[in-house]
Design a protein around this motif. Structure first.
Motif, PDB file in Angstrom:
ATOM      1  N   ASN A  47       0.831  -1.209   0.000  1.00  0.00           N
ATOM      2  CA  ASN A  47       0.000   0.000   0.000  1.00  0.00           C
ATOM      3  C   ASN A  47       0.862   1.252   0.000  1.00  0.00           C
ATOM      4  O   ASN A  47       0.559   2.219  -0.704  1.00  0.00           O
ATOM      5  N   ALA A  48       1.917   1.239   0.778  1.00  0.00           N
ATOM      6  CA  ALA A  48       2.817   2.394   0.819  1.00  0.00           C
ATOM      7  C   ALA A  48       3.432   2.638  -0.561  1.00  0.00           C
ATOM      8  O   ALA A  48       3.573   3.786  -0.991  1.00  0.00           O
ATOM      9  N   GLU A  50       2.088   2.077  -3.403  1.00  0.00           N
ATOM     10  CA  GLU A  50       1.074   2.620  -4.322  1.00  0.00           C
ATOM     11  C   GLU A  50       0.624   4.026  -3.950  1.00  0.00           C
ATOM     12  O   GLU A  50      -0.056   4.678  -4.737  1.00  0.00           O
ATOM     13  N   ASN A  51       0.974   4.506  -2.782  1.00  0.00           N
ATOM     14  CA  ASN A  51       0.513   5.814  -2.327  1.00  0.00           C
ATOM     15  C   ASN A  51       1.434   6.958  -2.739  1.00  0.00           C
ATOM     16  O   ASN A  51       1.571   7.938  -2.031  1.00  0.00           O
ATOM     17  N   LYS A  52       2.007   6.823  -3.912  1.00  0.00           N
ATOM     18  CA  LYS A  52       2.828   7.911  -4.456  1.00  0.00           C
ATOM     19  C   LYS A  52       1.897   8.999  -4.963  1.00  0.00           C
ATOM     20  O   LYS A  52       0.849   8.703  -5.546  1.00  0.00           O
ATOM     21  N   ASN A  55       0.674   8.796  -8.656  1.00  0.00           N
ATOM     22  CA  ASN A  55       0.029   7.566  -9.099  1.00  0.00           C
ATOM     23  C   ASN A  55      -1.406   7.873  -9.517  1.00  0.00           C
ATOM     24  O   ASN A  55      -2.217   8.313  -8.703  1.00  0.00           O
ATOM     25  N   LYS A  60      -3.726   3.170  -9.730  1.00  0.00           N
ATOM     26  CA  LYS A  60      -3.601   2.812  -8.314  1.00  0.00           C
ATOM     27  C   LYS A  60      -4.640   1.758  -7.948  1.00  0.00           C
ATOM     28  O   LYS A  60      -4.316   0.766  -7.278  1.00  0.00           O
ATOM     29  N   ASN A  61      -5.880   1.945  -8.388  1.00  0.00           N
ATOM     30  CA  ASN A  61      -6.924   0.960  -8.082  1.00  0.00           C
ATOM     31  C   ASN A  61      -6.630  -0.398  -8.702  1.00  0.00           C
ATOM     32  O   ASN A  61      -6.847  -1.436  -8.086  1.00  0.00           O
ATOM     33  N   LEU A  64      -3.720  -1.891  -6.612  1.00  0.00           N
ATOM     34  CA  LEU A  64      -4.156  -2.325  -5.281  1.00  0.00           C
ATOM     35  C   LEU A  64      -4.996  -3.597  -5.361  1.00  0.00           C
ATOM     36  O   LEU A  64      -4.867  -4.489  -4.510  1.00  0.00           O
TER      37      LEU A  64
END
Length: 104
Positions: A47-48, A50-52, A55, A60-61, A64
């Motif tokens: 998760n970290a 993908e939290n750029k 993004n 991102k979806n 994830l």
């Protein structure tokens, strides 16, 4: 990460394609196996990642979702004592059966 990147390149499809989906799923499955059964560490790390801030929402979806399938399959690999080869085959089967998200 290098194993998953190599697998993703083998399947192609570019960014947001088939190989990208397999890469994300396999990478997270391997991380889950390394972290241990039901450990939250693999998901926290994924998760970290993908939290750029740059993004894009749809990407991102997609990532994830594919990551979450990977955590599930990693836990299954631990429970069933799968080899890495068996895990990869299961990831590919998930992709082929439409369980992974692909944007293009």
């Amino acid at each position: 990460a290098e194993k998953a990147k190599a697998i993703g390149r083998q399947f192609g499809g570019g960014r947001n394609g088939y190989g990208d989906a397999v890469r994300h799923c396999y990478w997270c499955a391997l991380n889950q196996v390394s972290a241990g059964l039901n450990s939250p560490l693999a998901e926290e790390f994924g998760n970290a990642h993908e939290n750029k801030p740059d993004n894009e929402f749809n990407e991102k979806n997609m990532d994830l979702h594919n990551n979450s399938v990977g955590y599930y399959l990693g836990n299954q690999a631990i429970k069933n004592n799968w080899s890495e080869d068996e895990l990869l085959k299961t990831v590919i089967k998930a992709a082929d059966n439409g369980k992974l998200k692909i944007l293009k």
